[in-house]
Design a protein around this motif. Structure first.
Motif, short mmCIF file in Angstrom:
data_model
loop_
_atom_site.label_atom_id
_atom_site.label_comp_id
_atom_site.label_asym_id
_atom_site.label_seq_id
_atom_site.Cartn_x
_atom_site.Cartn_y
_atom_site.Cartn_z
N GLY B 18 3.10 60.29 -5.03
CA GLY B 18 4.37 60.52 -5.73
C GLY B 18 4.86 61.95 -5.53
O GLY B 18 6.05 62.18 -5.28
N LEU B 19 3.94 62.92 -5.62
CA LEU B 19 4.32 64.32 -5.43
C LEU B 19 4.75 64.55 -3.98
O LEU B 19 5.72 65.25 -3.71
N GLU B 20 4.01 63.94 -3.05
CA GLU B 20 4.38 64.06 -1.63
C GLU B 20 5.80 63.56 -1.40
O GLU B 20 6.60 64.21 -0.73
N ASN B 21 6.11 62.38 -1.97
CA ASN B 21 7.45 61.83 -1.82
C ASN B 21 8.50 62.77 -2.39
O ASN B 21 9.57 62.94 -1.81
N ALA B 22 8.17 63.38 -3.54
CA ALA B 22 9.13 64.29 -4.17
C ALA B 22 9.34 65.53 -3.32
O ALA B 22 10.44 66.09 -3.26
N ILE B 23 8.30 65.97 -2.63
CA ILE B 23 8.44 67.13 -1.73
C ILE B 23 9.27 66.73 -0.51
O ILE B 23 10.20 67.42 -0.10
N LEU B 24 8.94 65.56 0.05
CA LEU B 24 9.69 65.06 1.22
C LEU B 24 11.16 64.89 0.88
O LEU B 24 12.05 65.23 1.65
N GLY B 25 11.43 64.32 -0.30
CA GLY B 25 12.81 64.06 -0.71
C GLY B 25 13.54 65.30 -1.20
O GLY B 25 14.73 65.23 -1.49
N GLY B 26 12.83 66.39 -1.32
CA GLY B 26 13.49 67.64 -1.71
C GLY B 26 13.54 67.89 -3.21
O GLY B 26 14.13 68.89 -3.65
N THR B 27 12.97 67.02 -4.01
CA THR B 27 12.96 67.26 -5.46
C THR B 27 12.22 68.56 -5.76
O THR B 27 12.66 69.35 -6.59
N TYR B 28 11.10 68.77 -5.09
CA TYR B 28 10.41 70.04 -5.21
C TYR B 28 10.56 70.78 -3.89
O TYR B 28 9.90 70.44 -2.90
N ALA B 29 11.46 71.74 -3.88
CA ALA B 29 11.74 72.48 -2.64
C ALA B 29 10.57 73.40 -2.32
O ALA B 29 9.74 73.69 -3.19
N GLU B 30 10.54 73.87 -1.08
CA GLU B 30 9.48 74.79 -0.68
C GLU B 30 9.59 76.08 -1.49
O GLU B 30 10.69 76.51 -1.83
N GLU B 31 8.43 76.63 -1.82
CA GLU B 31 8.34 77.85 -2.64
C GLU B 31 8.77 77.64 -4.09
O GLU B 31 9.06 78.59 -4.80
N THR B 32 8.87 76.37 -4.53
CA THR B 32 9.12 76.16 -5.96
C THR B 32 7.87 75.50 -6.56
O THR B 32 7.01 74.99 -5.85
N GLN B 33 7.84 75.50 -7.89
CA GLN B 33 6.65 75.03 -8.61
C GLN B 33 6.67 73.51 -8.79
O GLN B 33 7.73 72.94 -9.05
N ILE B 34 5.53 72.89 -8.64
CA ILE B 34 5.44 71.45 -8.95
C ILE B 34 4.90 71.30 -10.38
O ILE B 34 4.40 72.25 -10.95
#
Lengths: 285, 124
Positions: B18-34
């Motif tokens: 789920g977290l991977e998908n959110a990173i891929l989809g841009g919900t959690y952008a690079e250099e932001t906190q999950i």
């Protein structure tokens, strides 16, 4: 307290062997599920650990000591479904008396939580419904914030909404205290997401005890046409075999993560409940 | 992100995915906190250790990193790395079952390829 060790504990009730040489180690900071059918020995085991009854043989070691002294007994709380409190006690009084023994008990917080469950703390324990009594005793147990909390059938009689509220409360206390919480129940699927460790008990014996993820990943269903399955059946330790309409389904413990299987044989994961039922049936034979 | 009770895989794997998908989809952008282990435990009503295992796998695989005392952050370049990882898994997860089923139904390779193209056209 860091560990509670159950060493070779057996318990007889007259002719009935309720526990048969049980060995178990409970560590600090984990949520355990003590899972078993009715009459499996769950309550007997918990009562012995909590020093409410004596084992017929064997012993319990609290950090290596056989005796529960005053300071260690403050680090342990056991909540059971039997009505062991004076029934004319008010909810409020139960909270107060418990708080006198367990210093972290927060009376204001409990008042708020019981309100969320719609329970009037002025009521006497014998005026509460089965479900509401279960909530009161479980919430009081969690609020002791003791190092080891044992909840025997905590959700007996809860409706679905209250069970959800209760599970949230278990996790909240656990996150705040990092203590050990042992939940004994037969509602396996419902609590499986809360657990880190699983203890399966049946007919007075522990037959599986492991980390939840290890149990899930080490079991697999393989399903396929009878002749295909029969050819490979012998290479595995089979826990359960189900046959229907020419297809056979085996619950196995494969030695590798992705076993080499012939075409037409499909794999699927088993849930905790499926695995438990399979082992229980196996023991029946 | 959602957990599926019918999905019998361990919860920590579902959290990780789920977290991977959110990173891929841009919900959690690079250099932001999950989300933290605590938040995941609260939202999905799961054992914090399970949530932690899901998050730590992302750290171990190099998609996220820990800032001590603050939380877990998405690494720079994580999206590209994740895409590579998923591309590698694509054959196993999607193509193999597709081809197996096609064979069982006597669908020829030419037909299969044509249908994929047609479906793609219809989507565009």
């Amino acid at each position: 307290m860091q560990t509670i060790k159950v060493c070779d504990v057996s318990k007889n009730y007259r002719d009935v062997l309720a526990l048969n040489k049980v060995n178990l180690e409970l560590q600090a900071g984990k949520i355990y599920g003590l899972l078993g059918r009715n009459g499996a020995g769950k309550s007997t085991l918990l009562k012995i650990i909590a020093d409410r009854i004596r084992p017929t043989s064997g012993q319990i070691l609290y950090d290596g000591k056989t005796v529960l002294d005053d300071s260690t007994s403050r680090q342990l709380y056991f909540s059971e479904p039997d009505k062991t409190f004076p029934e004319l006690l008010k909810v409020k009084e139960l909270c107060y008396y418990t708080s006198q023994f367990y210093p972290k008990f927060n009376l204001d917080e409990v008042q708020q939580i019981l309100q969320n469950f719609g329970i009037n703390e002025k009521k006497r324990l014998n005026q509460l419904s089965t479900g509401n009594f279960a909530i009161v005793r479980s919430i009081v147990a969690l609020q002791t914030r003791a190092g080891f909390i044992f909840l025997d059938e905590p959700t007996l009689g809860h409706d679905a909404v209250n069970r959800e509220l209760f599970y949230n409360e278990v996790l909240r206390i656990y996150r705040e205290e990092q203590n050990t919480i042992v939940l004994s129940t037969h509602l396996i699927d419902e609590i499986s997401n809360l657990l880190e460790e699983v203890i399966f008990i049946d007919r007075g014996q522990i037959f599986l005890e492991d980390n939840l993820d290890n149990i899930i990943t080490s079991h697999l269903y393989i399903t396929g046409p009878s002749e295909q399955i029969e050819r490979i059946e012998r290479s595995y330790s089979v826990i359960e075999k189900k046959e229907n309409l020419g297809f056979v389904s085996l619950l196995i413990r494969p030695t590798s993560v992705t076993p080499d299987l012939p075409d037409g044989v499909k794999t699927s994961r088993a849930g905790l409940q499926d695995i438990f039922i399979a082992y229980s049936k196996k023991k029946d034979k | 992100m959602k957990l599926n009770n019918q999905d019998q895989r361990p919860i920590y794997l579902q959290i990780q995915e789920g977290l991977e998908n959110a990173i891929l989809g841009g919900t959690y952008a690079e250099e932001t906190q999950i989300p933290s282990t605590t938040e995941l435990s609260q939202v999905f009503q799961i054992n914090p250790a399970t949530a932690g295992k899901g998050v730590n796998t992302l750290v171990d695989e190099g998609f996220c990193y820990k800032k001590r005392g603050i939380g877990i952050f998405v690494k720079k370049g994580a999206r590209e790395m994740l895409k590579k990882k998923r591309q590698t898994a694509f054959k196993e997860t999607y193509l193999s079952p597709l081809i197996k089923e096609a064979k069982q139904l006597d669908i020829s390779m030419e037909n299969l390829i044509r249908w994929i193209k047609e479906a793609d056209d219809a989507n565009n």
